[in-house]
Design a protein around this motif. Structure first.
Motif, PDB file in Angstrom:
ATOM      1  N   CYS A 258       0.777  -1.352   0.027  1.00 43.45           N
ATOM      2  CA  CYS A 258      -0.033  -0.053   0.021  1.00 43.45           C
ATOM      3  C   CYS A 258       0.956   1.311   0.060  1.00 43.45           C
ATOM      4  N   GLY A 259       2.151   1.016  -0.122  1.00 38.82           N
ATOM      5  CA  GLY A 259       2.958   2.001  -0.235  1.00 38.82           C
ATOM      6  C   GLY A 259       4.057   2.861   0.850  1.00 38.82           C
ATOM      7  N   ASP A 260       3.793   2.049   2.143  1.00 44.41           N
ATOM      8  CA  ASP A 260       4.696   2.470   3.127  1.00 44.41           C
ATOM      9  C   ASP A 260       5.554   1.257   3.614  1.00 44.41           C
ATOM     10  N   VAL A 261       6.559   0.979   2.700  1.00 48.88           N
ATOM     11  CA  VAL A 261       7.478  -0.055   2.668  1.00 48.88           C
ATOM     12  C   VAL A 261       8.168   0.134   4.016  1.00 48.88           C
ATOM     13  N   ASP A 262       8.891   1.599   4.337  1.00 47.98           N
ATOM     14  CA  ASP A 262       9.211   1.774   5.494  1.00 47.98           C
ATOM     15  C   ASP A 262       8.856   0.952   6.845  1.00 47.98           C
ATOM     16  N   LYS A 263       7.448   1.472   6.813  1.00 46.64           N
ATOM     17  CA  LYS A 263       6.708   0.684   7.967  1.00 46.64           C
ATOM     18  C   LYS A 263       6.790  -0.781   7.926  1.00 46.64           C
ATOM     19  N   ALA A 264       6.886  -1.291   6.814  1.00 49.40           N
ATOM     20  CA  ALA A 264       6.677  -2.985   6.636  1.00 49.40           C
ATOM     21  C   ALA A 264       7.974  -3.250   7.273  1.00 49.40           C
ATOM     22  N   LEU A 265       9.175  -2.701   6.882  1.00 42.47           N
ATOM     23  CA  LEU A 265      10.484  -3.102   7.458  1.00 42.47           C
ATOM     24  C   LEU A 265      10.608  -2.721   8.961  1.00 42.47           C
ATOM     25  N   LYS A 266      10.140  -1.755   9.468  1.00 38.23           N
ATOM     26  CA  LYS A 266      10.166  -1.549  10.776  1.00 38.23           C
ATOM     27  C   LYS A 266       9.343  -2.612  11.630  1.00 38.23           C
TER      28      LYS A 266
END
Length: 582
Positions: A258-266
């Motif tokens: 959905c566009g927030d890959v940084d949150k996914a990585l976190k």
């Protein structure tokens, strides 16, 4: 059909049961019931099934739900479910004794049948008319039947409507049937309906469980609904639901896609326990966002941690190389997969390699690679080659491959669209028209491009030239303003993208009405200045819209995150994260 020759065992049991039963269900002995169940279990021919049906009537077992349920199951095993159906639901049948397990058994049998899935919906409707309350096993069988009907025609939609109405009327406080229904909608590609049903579940006061949340997150992922996904995450925290590996994986997948890959990585970094799916979700997410170096680095970390990669991980890794232009690295990983981990490449891996070579402009090398493949290339690989031929002006080769595709798959509209686009790029308008006429004669229609945008917890969908929105006049005015501002900044419309034999002015007007531009205009009108804009395109974003969005991001000082069918583009300050390699 085999001839009816009673076996000695069958005759013995029938005589035994006959001497111990009076013909009334209330006076049948347990021994008679057990004996008959044993007979049903050992029955292996249709002729014996007929004899047992006769005895059901003779001995009064027609009011015994257990006997009837086992009779249905055995009929299904012998591919005679329709015969059992006629017996159970004849005009003289007394359905007052029928229970949920009996109905479930026949619904399940029809749902698993090749061409009788529609009957499952008929039986479910009859179940409701008989005021038999469905249980947690009923809904998955009905949903499977709906999915198997195929093209979501009226019958399938009616089945889904019946399930939803049943959930509402029964006011079931158990989350299991709701979860099954929400998951069924997602599997059928009806994620909007899945979200609506989840909202109804909240209104009914039914407490969602972990399985519900996984299904809802899958719907958010499909829709690209980041804000809704964030709300679901907050609800998980509020309800203090168990954040299992599966639920964490669903959250990671949702944020990444959905566009927030940084949150996914976190989130990935905070997990105490990780599965191979956890690693794969982040690697694939980084690949989609064009962050190939990070995807490769995470793969290397996974190997150092002693996690054995599987074929799916390598699909993500090769995809990352493809989207980032790492041709040499991609070839090395393809060899590593075979030599170091003994993973036999599947068609998906070969497809990634072809895609990687085509994106890098190595069309002839891609063709040679396909010719040397040890397995037969599928139509997706051939279509990838045709698209690459068009993009990199290998038009004669593209025409030849597209014609071959049509010979192999004469009923698939995508093949005719590919050939039509090749002719348009060659300015062979007469041939293009003929290709389209063939489509019309065969009743084929090109899949229309559409763009979705989430705003204030609502999903809006736009198609090219869309006039269905209540703000369409203002949207078109905003699009015209965007066009004027872009031209002042040096934007030149890519009219070669318009596959029509019309003059340049009309081509420019056609480009201005693309669904991406309408969605962006709508967002500029209805969101605060400086805030990000997120859109989801069902097809690959076209060259002109990609170029235009770079200008719009700089002119209006907006970050625009666009997800198309294969990757993300992050537009900011007149640049794109893909570095124009896409």
């Amino acid at each position: 059909m085999q001839t009816s020759i009673p076996t000695p065992k069958l005759l013995f049991f029938l005589r035994t049961i006959a001497t111990s039963a009076t013909g009334s269900y209330s006076t049948q002995s347990a021994a008679s019931e057990r004996g008959f169940l044993t007979l049903l279990h050992s029955c292996n021919t249709f002729s014996n099934l007929l004899q047992l049906q006769t005895q059901i009537l003779k001995l009064g077992f027609h009011n015994n739900p257990l006997i009837l349920t086992k009779f249905i199951a055995k009929s299904s095993d012998l591919n005679s479910i329709h015969y059992a159906h006629c017996f159970l639901f004849s005009p003289h049948s007394n359905t007052d004794f029928y229970d949920a397990f009996l109905f479930n058994t026949i619904i399940k049998a029809y749902a698993q049948s090749g061409d009788l899935k529609l009957k499952a919906l008929w039986v479910f409707k009859l179940m409701l008319e008989c005021q038999v309350l469905p249980n947690n096993f009923t809904y998955p069988f009905v949903l499977k039947a709906c999915a198997g009907i195929g093209d979501l025609n009226l019958a399938a939609k009616e089945g889904l409507r019946l399930v939803v109405n049943c959930l509402m009327k029964c006011r079931k406080n158990d989350s299991v049937p709701w979860s099954a229904m929400i998951g069924g909608y997602v599997r059928l590609g009806r994620s909007n309906d899945a979200v609506d049903l989840f909202r109804q579940m909240q209104i009914q006061g039914v407490c969602p469980d972990e399985i519900t949340m996984v299904a809802v997150l899958c719907a958010c992922t499909d829709l690209g609904a980041l804000e809704l996904g964030r709300w679901v995450e907050s609800l998980i925290e509020k309800r203090k639901l168990n954040k299992s590996v599966e639920l964490n994986n669903a959250l990671i997948d949702m944020f990444a896609k959905c566009g927030d890959v940084d949150k996914a990585l976190k989130l990935f970094r905070t997990m105490n326990e990780r599965s191979i799916v956890s690693w794969t979700s982040v690697i694939v997410g980084l690949a989609m966002h064009g962050r190939g170096l990070q995807a490769v680095s995470l793969f290397q970390e996974m190997i150092r941690d002693g996690v054995e990669p599987d074929g799916v991980v390598f699909i993500g890794l090769l995809s990352a190389c493809s989207h980032s232009g790492f041709v040499g690295e991609g070839k090395e990983f393809f060899d590593l997969m075979k030599k170091e981990f003994a993973i036999l490449p599947k068609i998906e891996h070969y497809g990634c390699m072809v895609d990687m070579l085509c994106r890098a402009g190595h069309v002839r090398e891609a063709v040679e690679f396909v010719q040397k493949m040890p397995i037969e290339p599928n139509s997706i690989i051939w279509r990838t080659l045709v698209n690459a031929c068009r993009t990199h002006s290998e038009l004669k080769l593209g025409e030849s491959l597209a014609k071959q595709l049509i010979q192999n798959e004469p009923t698939l509209e995508a093949n005719y669209v590919l050939l039509s686009n090749i002719y348009a790029k060659m300015s062979h308008w007469e041939e293009k028209t003929k290709a389209r006429e063939v489509m019309d004669k065969k009743g084929m229609r090109k899949i229309p491009g559409s763009t979705m945008i989430e705003l204030n917890n609502k999903i809006y969908r736009f198609v090219a030239g869309d006039m269905s929105h209540n703000q369409f006049k203002e949207i078109f005015e905003m699009v015209d303003e965007m066009g004027r501002e872009m031209k002042r900044a040096g934007y030149v419309p890519s009219t070669s993208e318009v596959m029509l034999d019309i003059d340049e002015e009309d081509k420019e007007d056609n480009l201005n009405r693309h669904s991406e531009k309408l969605a962006i205009a709508f967002a500029l009108m209805n969101t605060p200045p400086g805030t990000p804009i997120r859109i989801v395109k069902n097809l690959r974003v076209c060259n002109d819209c990609h170029s235009a969005t770079k200008f719009i991001s700089k002119i209006y000082n907006r970050e625009i995150i666009a997800r198309d069918r294969s990757r993300f583009h992050h537009f900011k300050d007149g640049l794109c994260s893909c570095k124009d390699f896409w």
